[in-house]
Design an enzyme around this catalytic site. Structure first.
Site, short mmCIF file in Angstrom:
data_model
loop_
_atom_site.label_atom_id
_atom_site.label_comp_id
_atom_site.label_asym_id
_atom_site.label_seq_id
_atom_site.Cartn_x
_atom_site.Cartn_y
_atom_site.Cartn_z
N GLU A 200 3.60 -10.59 8.86
CA GLU A 200 4.01 -11.16 7.56
C GLU A 200 4.43 -12.60 7.72
O GLU A 200 4.65 -13.09 8.82
CB GLU A 200 5.06 -10.28 6.86
CG GLU A 200 6.36 -10.13 7.54
CD GLU A 200 7.30 -9.14 6.81
OE1 GLU A 200 6.86 -8.17 6.16
OE2 GLU A 200 8.51 -9.36 6.90
N GLU A 275 16.88 -3.45 2.24
CA GLU A 275 17.10 -4.80 2.77
C GLU A 275 16.07 -5.77 2.20
O GLU A 275 14.87 -5.51 2.21
CB GLU A 275 17.01 -4.79 4.30
CG GLU A 275 18.11 -3.97 4.95
CD GLU A 275 18.17 -4.15 6.46
OE1 GLU A 275 19.25 -3.97 7.03
OE2 GLU A 275 17.13 -4.47 7.08
N GLU A 288 12.91 -3.78 4.47
CA GLU A 288 12.86 -2.40 4.95
C GLU A 288 13.95 -1.60 4.26
O GLU A 288 14.84 -2.16 3.62
CB GLU A 288 13.06 -2.32 6.48
CG GLU A 288 14.44 -2.73 6.93
CD GLU A 288 14.79 -2.18 8.31
OE1 GLU A 288 14.15 -1.22 8.77
OE2 GLU A 288 15.72 -2.72 8.92
N ASN A 290 16.88 1.33 5.10
CA ASN A 290 17.58 2.13 6.09
C ASN A 290 18.10 3.39 5.41
O ASN A 290 18.86 3.31 4.45
CB ASN A 290 18.71 1.33 6.72
CG ASN A 290 18.16 0.17 7.55
OD1 ASN A 290 17.16 0.33 8.26
ND2 ASN A 290 18.76 -0.99 7.43
N PHE A 348 24.88 -13.49 24.44
CA PHE A 348 25.33 -12.23 23.84
C PHE A 348 25.01 -11.02 24.72
O PHE A 348 24.75 -9.93 24.22
CB PHE A 348 24.75 -12.06 22.43
CG PHE A 348 24.98 -13.26 21.56
CD1 PHE A 348 26.24 -13.49 21.01
CD2 PHE A 348 23.97 -14.19 21.34
CE1 PHE A 348 26.46 -14.61 20.23
CE2 PHE A 348 24.20 -15.32 20.56
CZ PHE A 348 25.44 -15.53 20.00
P1 ADP Z 1 15.18 -4.14 11.83
O1 ADP Z 1 14.59 -2.80 11.58
O2 ADP Z 1 15.10 -4.54 13.24
O3 ADP Z 1 16.51 -4.30 11.18
P2 ADP Z 1 14.22 -5.93 9.74
O4 ADP Z 1 12.88 -5.86 9.11
O5 ADP Z 1 15.37 -5.49 8.91
O6 ADP Z 1 14.16 -5.14 11.09
O7 ADP Z 1 14.46 -7.41 10.23
C1 ADP Z 1 15.61 -7.78 10.96
C2 ADP Z 1 15.94 -9.23 10.70
O8 ADP Z 1 14.82 -10.06 11.03
C3 ADP Z 1 16.26 -9.58 9.27
O9 ADP Z 1 17.60 -9.35 8.95
C4 ADP Z 1 15.89 -11.05 9.20
O10 ADP Z 1 16.91 -11.84 9.75
C5 ADP Z 1 14.70 -11.15 10.13
N1 ADP Z 1 13.40 -11.06 9.41
C6 ADP Z 1 12.70 -9.95 9.13
N2 ADP Z 1 11.58 -10.24 8.45
C7 ADP Z 1 11.55 -11.57 8.29
C8 ADP Z 1 10.64 -12.52 7.68
N3 ADP Z 1 9.51 -12.13 7.10
N4 ADP Z 1 10.97 -13.83 7.73
C9 ADP Z 1 12.09 -14.24 8.33
N5 ADP Z 1 12.97 -13.43 8.91
C10 ADP Z 1 12.72 -12.10 8.91
MG MG Z 2 17.01 -4.26 9.20
#
Ligand code: ADP
Ligand code: MG
Ligand code: ADP
Length: 669
Positions: A200, A275, A288, A290, A348
């Site tokens: 994406e 989210e 996504e 949760n 970290f």
């Molecule tokens: P996880 O299941 O690991 O939580 P997420 O899809 O929620 O995966 O993504 C985790 C983090 O990654 C988000 O909180 C955001 O900071 C970053 N992120 C995810 N998708 C994008 C995107 N398309 N562009 C920029 N940052 C993203």
């Molecule tokens: Mg997430």
């Protein structure tokens, strides 16, 4: 309502769930691995069952053991908490097959939403905006090249099975595609046993905004407002707040409606989080869902006055939701800091160890959800989250200052934590202004240190606290050595002014203080700035000092050894060296005469690592001369000689860790 449930988790979240169960008169069964035998969650629960060795793959993740324990103890339901088995569709199905209730959505719903590709399809069907991308697994680099060109760089490679920020890769241009794809596939295969990657558009400097929902089994879905979780490191949240500065009432209801539409489309019941990612023009896109309780759920509870665990239990028991959308109102502001065993200065990295000292937190508008206590051992086996400190205030600013004060008096010793780092973020001018994005930490921090200096008034407050403790200790000892007769009767020292020179990091502070040890009022002058300081009772307890400076309560954490004082406050930690003007002069000019020498060993005043040794065996040294440089809390401090003498032996070694009071050097006087 259930009579008894099993909690398939540990740490703070197990304890959090137990709290609500007690309120509802639901009995609880904890499970524990070898290393958790004496942990807090086991003691808090009504019953506890040992489920095997420490590695979670042999205990907390073994379906049969957990379900077996639930059945054997006569439980009616299983609460999975977060992490571990909370989003495991097979486990949810197995719980139901055993005749128990899984406190979460139906197994099929977990499966559909747990897969990011299928979740995105459900979102699109529900009319929820999604991030531009290709919503199918990709393997062929040529295919991705074509797709990425269409979507536009930078693109994000994301694992369909993802979680915890793992396996994602940002790709800036076509040359990086192939390597990024291979490493993303590698990582996700290892982490999730599934290497499907999709693509994406990567949104630069976005905000992470999520909507909390709660849905019952009768088709009712209610949204409980948003949380902003933009402060992240390694795609994982550090500070969360509710509401968000970026969301107004109109946007809140639009995002809430979208989240509810998605939940309805999926046939969802349970608490859940949708989210979204938000760009700088406040366009929001689904990321996504949760399907469980989230770590940061307390901020929602603080502003809605709802108990999310209670709602989870009620809907799982089949009750209709006791609230409707119109009953939900957001009151005030809440901020949470996640306290993790990790080293902010070393990318970290998680840290382990025994918690040797721990101070609980109480206070108005402060909530502590903690899984640890003094004596807890932080092992390599589980997640690094130790506790969460949550504040509430009428305004964001009130919640922020309340949280800062709480962190100022929260003390955890024995294991490296991000406590200071989290506090520093809350004090950062960009955070204060609400200029948040997922790039916040990278933009404003380097190796755990803010790229800007702390405000001078914070440093001066630390100097006041350090000097006051030093002064009082010195003089209380002196007083107690005097014969009784001398203690009564009028003070024979009419001038009660005292001067000190305080050295801290790169600053020198000239301090003048006036006050009687027996009184509670002090006046301070630090580099010319005057302060009025009140010590209600000299409240220095468990490494914490409370002072009123210019009318404001302030908390410091302090540790001392002779004239070295380590102080932590508002995310700054410094080691201050305190001298009388005379000692300072002597230390500057390295006096030739032997004076005031008593100790013939140099002890480490603090725990840390020896980074340099400035003398050799046989060298002549003078009191006040720096002999060893120790790095601790990301700072180098010179440890100076307590005496004039000759170096008899150097026990310290460069690169070696030392504890407080460890002998560094011995002298012949
Ligand atoms: P996880 O299941 O690991 O939580 P997420 O899809 O929620 O995966 O993504 C985790 C983090 O990654 C988000 O909180 C955001 O900071 C970053 N992120 C995810 N998708 C994008 C995107 N398309 N562009 C920029 N940052 C993203
Ligand atoms: Mg997430
Ligand atoms: P505790 O802090 O658990 O009460 P101690 O018996 O070590 O344990 O110390 C008693 C009090 O003395 C502490 O609460 C603190 O006020 C003070 N104290 C002792 N040693 C130190 C030190 N090295 N640094 C800071 N405070 C100390």
């Amino acid at each position: 309502m259930f009579e008894k449930i099993l909690i398939a988790n540990r740490g703070e979240i197990a304890i959090r769930i137990i709290r609500t169960c007690r309120k509802l008169n639901v009995k609880t069964v904890a499970v524990y691995s070898d290393i958790d035998a004496r942990s807090l969650h086991v003691r808090e629960a009504d019953e506890a069952v040992h489920i095997g060795p420490s590695p979670s793959a042999a205990s907390y993740l073994v379906h049969e053991k957990i379900i077996g324990a639930a059945v054997a103890q006569g439980c009616h339901a299983v609460h999975p908490g977060y992490g571990f088995l909370s989003e495991n569709a097979e486990f949810a199905a197995a719980v139901v097959n055993a005749g128990l209730v899984f406190i979460g959505p139906a197994s099929g719903v977990i499966a559909a939403l747990g897969d990011k590709i299928s979740a995105k399809n459900i979102a699109m069907k529900a009319g929820v905006p999604v991030v531009l991308g290709h919503n199918l697994p990709v393997v062929d680099v040529e295919e991705i090249r074509a797709l990425a060109a269409e979507i536009g760089y930078p693109v994000l490679l994301k694992p369909a099975a993802g979680g915890g920020g793992r396996g994602m890769r940002i790709v800036a241009g076509p040359d990086e595609l192939e390597t990024a794809l291979r490493s993303a596939q590698d990582e996700t295969r290892k982490a999730f046993g599934d290497d499907r990657i999709f693509l994406e558009r990567f949104i630069t400097a976005p905000r992470h905004i999520e909507i909390q929902i709660i849905a019952d089994q009768h088709g009712k879905v209610v949204s409980l407002g948003e949380r902003e979780c933009s402060i992240q490191r390694r795609y994982q949240k550090v500070i969360e707040e509710a509401p968000s500065l970026a969301v107004d009432a109109d946007l809140r209801s639009r995002m809430g409606e979208m989240a509810c539409a998605l939940a309805r489309e999926a046939g969802y019941s349970n608490a859940g989080t949708v989210e979204f990612i938000m760009d700088d023009r406040r366009n929001f896109f689904f990321m996504e869902m949760n399907t469980r309780l989230q770590v940061e759920h307390p901020v929602t509870e603080m502003v809605t006055s709802l108990d999310l665990v209670e709602l989870q239990l009620r809907v799982a028991a089949g009750e209709p939701l006791p609230i409707s959308q119109k009953d939900v109102s957001i009151k005030g502001w809440s901020i949470e800091a996640r306290i993790c065993a990790e080293d902010s200065a070393r990318n970290f990295l998680p840290s382990t160890g025994l918690v040797t000292r721990y101070s609980n937190l109480k206070g108005r508008n402060v909530r502590l959800d903690s899984g640890i206590e003094a004596g807890s051992f932080i092992s390599v086996y589980y997640d690094s989250l130790l506790s969460k400190v949550i504040s509430w205030g009428e305004t964001r600013e009130a919640a922020r200052t309340t949280l800062i004060q709480a962190l100022n008096r929260y003390h955890i010793e024995g294991v490296t934590t991000n406590l200071g780092f989290a506090n520093s973020i809350l004090n950062h001018p960009a955070f204060i202004k609400g200029e948040l994005s997922t790039g916040f930490i990278d933009n404003h921090y380097k190796e755990g240190e803010a790229r800007i200096d702390p405000p001078m008034e914070q440093l001066e407050a630390m100097v006041i606290a350090s000097t006051l403790v030093y002064h009082s200790r010195q003089n209380l000892v002196r007083e107690s050595l005097k014969p009784m007769a001398a203690k009564v009767g009028p003070s024979h020292k009419p001038d009660n002014r005292h001067r000190y020179v305080v050295k801290g990091h790169n600053n020198i502070f000239e301090v003048e203080l006036a006050g009687e040890l027996t009184s509670s009022d002090w006046s301070f002058k630090v580099n010319g700035t005057e302060y009025r300081v009140v010590t209600p009772i000299f409240e220095f307890y468990r490494r914490r000092l409370r002072l009123k400076i210019n009318g404001q309560d302030q908390y410091f954490r302090l540790q001392y050894r002779e004239n070295f004082i380590w102080a932590a406050y508002c995310g700054n930690s410094r080691i201050f060296e305190i001298y009388t003007p005379r000692e300072w002069e002597l230390a500057q000019y390295m006096p030739k005469e032997k004076k005031g020498a008593q100790a013939n060993v140099l002890l480490s005043p603090l725990p840390g690592m020896v980074v340099n040794i400035l003398v050799n065996k046989g060298d002549r040294v003078y009191r006040g001369q720096d002999l060893v440089i120790i790095e601790s809390m990301k700072m180098e401090s010179g440890v100076s000689s307590p005496c004039d003498g000759i170096v008899e032996d150097v026990a310290a070694a460069i690169g070696k860790a030392v504890e407080t009071d460890e002998v560094l050097i011995t002298f012949k006087l």
